[in-house]
Scaffold this motif. Structure first.
Motif, PDB file in Angstrom:
ATOM      1  N   ARG A  95       0.863  -1.186   0.000  1.00 57.91           N
ATOM      2  CA  ARG A  95       0.000   0.000   0.000  1.00 57.91           C
ATOM      3  C   ARG A  95       0.898   1.234   0.000  1.00 57.91           C
ATOM      4  O   ARG A  95       2.020   1.202   0.518  1.00 57.91           O
ATOM      5  N   ASP A  96       0.333   2.316  -0.536  1.00 57.98           N
ATOM      6  CA  ASP A  96       1.109   3.560  -0.645  1.00 57.98           C
ATOM      7  C   ASP A  96       0.935   4.442   0.593  1.00 57.98           C
ATOM      8  O   ASP A  96      -0.169   4.529   1.129  1.00 57.98           O
ATOM      9  N   TYR A  97       2.001   5.114   0.966  1.00 56.98           N
ATOM     10  CA  TYR A  97       1.950   6.055   2.095  1.00 56.98           C
ATOM     11  C   TYR A  97       2.795   7.285   1.755  1.00 56.98           C
ATOM     12  O   TYR A  97       3.728   7.210   0.955  1.00 56.98           O
ATOM     13  N   THR A  98       2.435   8.404   2.376  1.00 55.65           N
ATOM     14  CA  THR A  98       2.967   9.707   1.981  1.00 55.65           C
ATOM     15  C   THR A  98       3.927  10.243   3.039  1.00 55.65           C
ATOM     16  O   THR A  98       3.471  10.580   4.142  1.00 55.65           O
ATOM     17  N   PHE A 116       2.093   9.764   8.607  1.00 55.24           N
ATOM     18  CA  PHE A 116       0.862   9.761   9.399  1.00 55.24           C
ATOM     19  C   PHE A 116       0.012   8.629   8.828  1.00 55.24           C
ATOM     20  O   PHE A 116      -0.400   8.683   7.669  1.00 55.24           O
ATOM     21  N   ARG A 118      -3.260   6.105   9.201  1.00 57.28           N
ATOM     22  CA  ARG A 118      -4.542   5.825   9.826  1.00 57.28           C
ATOM     23  C   ARG A 118      -4.652   4.336  10.082  1.00 57.28           C
ATOM     24  O   ARG A 118      -4.306   3.521   9.229  1.00 57.28           O
ATOM     25  N   ASP A 120      -6.756   1.313  10.226  1.00 52.91           N
ATOM     26  CA  ASP A 120      -8.049   0.770   9.818  1.00 52.91           C
ATOM     27  C   ASP A 120      -8.155  -0.608  10.457  1.00 52.91           C
ATOM     28  O   ASP A 120      -7.383  -1.506  10.125  1.00 52.91           O
ATOM     29  N   VAL A 125      -2.822  -3.759   5.557  1.00 50.72           N
ATOM     30  CA  VAL A 125      -1.471  -3.206   5.715  1.00 50.72           C
ATOM     31  C   VAL A 125      -1.405  -2.209   6.872  1.00 50.72           C
ATOM     32  O   VAL A 125      -0.449  -2.218   7.654  1.00 50.72           O
ATOM     33  N   SER A 126      -2.424  -1.380   7.028  1.00 50.66           N
ATOM     34  CA  SER A 126      -2.354  -0.411   8.123  1.00 50.66           C
ATOM     35  C   SER A 126      -2.370  -1.138   9.471  1.00 50.66           C
ATOM     36  O   SER A 126      -1.692  -0.741  10.420  1.00 50.66           O
TER      37      SER A 126
HETATM   38  C1  LIG Z   1      -0.773   7.700  -3.122  1.00 52.49           C
HETATM   39  C2  LIG Z   1      -1.366   7.260  -1.802  1.00 52.49           C
HETATM   40  C3  LIG Z   1      -0.856   7.777  -0.624  1.00 52.49           C
HETATM   41  C4  LIG Z   1      -1.405   7.372   0.594  1.00 52.49           C
HETATM   42  N1  LIG Z   1      -0.898   7.891   1.749  1.00 52.49           N
HETATM   43  C5  LIG Z   1      -1.412   7.495   2.931  1.00 52.49           C
HETATM   44  C6  LIG Z   1      -0.886   8.006   4.160  1.00 52.49           C
HETATM   45  O1  LIG Z   1       0.053   8.822   4.184  1.00 52.49           O
HETATM   46  N2  LIG Z   1      -1.435   7.553   5.308  1.00 52.49           N
HETATM   47  C7  LIG Z   1      -2.466   6.641   5.337  1.00 52.49           C
HETATM   48  O2  LIG Z   1      -2.924   6.267   6.418  1.00 52.49           O
HETATM   49  N3  LIG Z   1      -2.968   6.140   4.188  1.00 52.49           N
HETATM   50  C8  LIG Z   1      -2.461   6.528   2.998  1.00 52.49           C
HETATM   51  N4  LIG Z   1      -2.956   5.990   1.851  1.00 52.49           N
HETATM   52  C9  LIG Z   1      -3.954   4.895   1.943  1.00 52.49           C
HETATM   53  C10 LIG Z   1      -3.199   3.565   2.100  1.00 52.49           C
HETATM   54  O3  LIG Z   1      -2.463   3.296   0.921  1.00 52.49           O
HETATM   55  C11 LIG Z   1      -4.111   2.373   2.314  1.00 52.49           C
HETATM   56  O4  LIG Z   1      -5.108   2.377   1.335  1.00 52.49           O
HETATM   57  C12 LIG Z   1      -4.758   2.338   3.686  1.00 52.49           C
HETATM   58  O5  LIG Z   1      -3.766   2.311   4.703  1.00 52.49           O
HETATM   59  C13 LIG Z   1      -5.646   1.111   3.822  1.00 52.49           C
HETATM   60  O6  LIG Z   1      -4.914  -0.027   3.454  1.00 52.49           O
HETATM   61  P1  LIG Z   1      -5.089  -1.411   4.235  1.00 52.49           P
HETATM   62  O7  LIG Z   1      -4.295  -2.448   3.543  1.00 52.49           O
HETATM   63  O8  LIG Z   1      -4.870  -1.225   5.696  1.00 52.49           O
HETATM   64  O9  LIG Z   1      -6.641  -1.664   4.052  1.00 52.49           O
HETATM   65  P2  LIG Z   1      -7.334  -2.681   3.004  1.00 52.49           P
HETATM   66  O10 LIG Z   1      -7.059  -4.065   3.387  1.00 52.49           O
HETATM   67  O11 LIG Z   1      -6.988  -2.253   1.637  1.00 52.49           O
HETATM   68  O12 LIG Z   1      -8.851  -2.355   3.301  1.00 52.49           O
HETATM   69  C14 LIG Z   1      -9.357  -1.023   3.225  1.00 52.49           C
HETATM   70  C15 LIG Z   1     -10.799  -1.022   3.709  1.00 52.49           C
HETATM   71  O13 LIG Z   1     -11.599  -1.745   2.798  1.00 52.49           O
HETATM   72  C16 LIG Z   1     -12.298  -2.747   3.472  1.00 52.49           C
HETATM   73  N5  LIG Z   1     -12.355  -3.919   2.586  1.00 52.49           N
HETATM   74  C17 LIG Z   1     -11.315  -4.618   2.113  1.00 52.49           C
HETATM   75  N6  LIG Z   1     -11.739  -5.619   1.319  1.00 52.49           N
HETATM   76  C18 LIG Z   1     -13.085  -5.533   1.312  1.00 52.49           C
HETATM   77  C19 LIG Z   1     -14.109  -6.263   0.694  1.00 52.49           C
HETATM   78  N7  LIG Z   1     -13.847  -7.317  -0.086  1.00 52.49           N
HETATM   79  N8  LIG Z   1     -15.383  -5.893   0.905  1.00 52.49           N
HETATM   80  C20 LIG Z   1     -15.682  -4.841   1.686  1.00 52.49           C
HETATM   81  N9  LIG Z   1     -14.759  -4.105   2.319  1.00 52.49           N
HETATM   82  C21 LIG Z   1     -13.485  -4.446   2.126  1.00 52.49           C
HETATM   83  C22 LIG Z   1     -11.517  -3.038   4.729  1.00 52.49           C
HETATM   84  O14 LIG Z   1     -12.346  -3.535   5.748  1.00 52.49           O
HETATM   85  C23 LIG Z   1     -10.968  -1.682   5.074  1.00 52.49           C
HETATM   86  O15 LIG Z   1     -11.873  -0.941   5.848  1.00 52.49           O
HETATM   87  C24 LIG Z   1      -2.453   6.419   0.627  1.00 52.49           C
HETATM   88  C25 LIG Z   1      -2.964   5.912  -0.580  1.00 52.49           C
HETATM   89  C26 LIG Z   1      -2.427   6.325  -1.776  1.00 52.49           C
HETATM   90  C27 LIG Z   1      -2.989   5.761  -3.054  1.00 52.49           C
END
Ligand SMILES: Cc1cc2nc3c(=O)[nH]c(=O)nc-3n(C[C@H](O)[C@H](O)[C@H](O)COP(=O)(O)OP(=O)(O)OC[C@H]3O[C@@H](n4cnc5c(N)ncnc54)[C@H](O)[C@@H]3O)c2cc1C
Length: 343
Positions: A95-98, A116, A118, A120, A125-126
């Motif tokens: 996942r991408d972070y800034t 920073f 968040r 979730d 990944v978070s």
């Molecule tokens: C360029 C860029 C920069 C970013 N910078 C930051 C940053 O600086 N800080 C930051 O905190 N984040 C940032 N993000 C967001 C970060 O990349 C992630 O998307 C975020 O942390 C969530 O990823 P995760 O793997 O924890 O959640 P995921 O596993 O991807 O899930 C995200 C949400 O979707 C839900 N979900 C997943 N699969 C399903 C499904 N099948 N059905 C229903 N719901 C579902 C999960 O329950 C969860 O609530 C950035 C994103 C981008 C694109």
């Protein structure tokens, strides 16, 4: 290519070390400068700082600081808004972070990156990142430039939702540190959060509604006397106990560039939302820099729904994420002389 790391120590709000090498690995669909990153380590001496119950500040530091990362980061900082990718090793997902702007003591020589993030509770990944212990290794790849801020840019209106504040801080850092060409650039940030907790201690520099019910225009604030501007809370209030770490970051940027950074806060649970009025209050004031392409930019960063509401959805085509047509409330405003970019 991702590189590996190792755990040294633990902390609930993790901070990490990192290192970038010069191996090149094209992973991303968008053409952008990408280099592979090396192991990063959770830094035992820098604790992650919880911003609120839902997010933390992380610090990553390379296992050895030999200066090799600085040039890569410096290019990214000069270019615009950029991100890196963290890998969750068990699931092999990234996942991408800034990265947040370096703290002033970091500017020369320190290769730390700060984030920073968040938390979730259901995010893969978070959740993984928040479970890391201080000193834990973490695999990082980047940087990837998300949006260039052209050299001629003078004014940025940054509309941020949630963690979209991280690229707003980046944009401010990149824009304001450029050499003064006789006209001081400025950035106005509209930041929407779900809870007050996320932006505790933040106050509006440029409120849509003045206490007497009339609207304060940007020009009014720009040209009003220092006594009038001093209606902002005293500096002690800005660093009051309990002030959110992100608000501290914003205050640090303001302190570094006095008069060039303004912020307005909007909180879902208080039913304050970014609307057309907040955007117009600022854009109406910037007419003096119209006429040159890219002088004025509106950047939007946040959850998908937030971006769609503001400027229409981004689109996917041929494996690439594209900007998509301008829609949403920004289209309705029919602004002229503003380049709009959805992050
Ligand atoms: C360029 C860029 C920069 C970013 N910078 C930051 C940053 O600086 N800080 C930051 O905190 N984040 C940032 N993000 C967001 C970060 O990349 C992630 O998307 C975020 O942390 C969530 O990823 P995760 O793997 O924890 O959640 P995921 O596993 O991807 O899930 C995200 C949400 O979707 C839900 N979900 C997943 N699969 C399903 C499904 N099948 N059905 C229903 N719901 C579902 C999960 O329950 C969860 O609530 C950035 C994103 C981008 C694109």
């Amino acid at each position: 290519m991702f590189c590996s790391l190792e755990v040294v120590e633990s902390h609930p709000a993790a901070s990490c070390h990192h290192h970038i090498d010069q191996t090149f690995d094209v992973l991303f669909p968008q053409p952008a400068p990408v280099v592979a990153a090396d192991p990063h380590y959770i830094d035992g001496c820098r604790c992650g700082e919880p911003v609120s119950a839902t997010g933390s500040l992380f610090t990553l530091k390379p296992p050895k600081s030999d200066g090799s990362n600085l040039e890569v980061y410096e290019d990214a900082w000069k270019t615009g808004v950029w991100s890196v990718m963290f890998k969750q090793p068990q699931l092999q997902i990234g996942r991408d972070y800034t990265p947040l702007p370096p703290v002033s003591s970091n500017v020369n020589g320190d290769e730390c990156l700060r984030f920073f993030i968040r938390k979730d509770p259901f995010g893969e990944v978070s959740r993984y990142l928040h479970s890391l212990k201080i000193g834990a290794p973490i695999e990082v790849r980047g940087p990837r430039v998300e949006c260039e801020i052209p050299p001629e840019t003078q004014t940025i209106l940054f509309i941020a939702g949630g963690t979209g504040i991280a690229p707003a801080l980046q944009a401010g850092h990149t824009l304001l540190r450029r050499p003064d060409k006789g006209h001081k650039p400025r950035i106005h940030i509209l930041w929407a959060t779900r809870q007050r907790e996320d932006c505790r201690g933040g106050y509006n520099d440029h409120t849509s509604a003045a206490p007497n019910g009339t609207r304060w225009s940007w020009l009014f604030r720009l040209f009003s006397s220092s006594q009038q501007i001093a209606k902002a809370p005293p500096s002690e209030a800005k660093i009051a106990v309990g002030t959110s770490a992100v608000v501290k970051e914003l205050e640090a940027l303001k302190a570094q560039y006095p008069g060039q950074v303004t912020v307005e806060y909007f909180v879902d649970e208080e039913s304050t939302f970014i609307g057309k009025r907040s955007i117009l209050d600022f854009t109406n004031s910037a007419t003096f820099s119209l006429g040159q392409r890219n002088r004025n930019m509106i950047l939007i960063s946040g959850p998908e729904g937030f971006i769609s509401y503001m400027a229409g959805p981004k689109q996917w085509a041929q494996g690439m994420e594209l900007q998509g047509p301008l829609q949403g409330i920004i289209k309705d405003l029919n602004l002229h002389g503003w380049a709009v970019w959805k992050l």
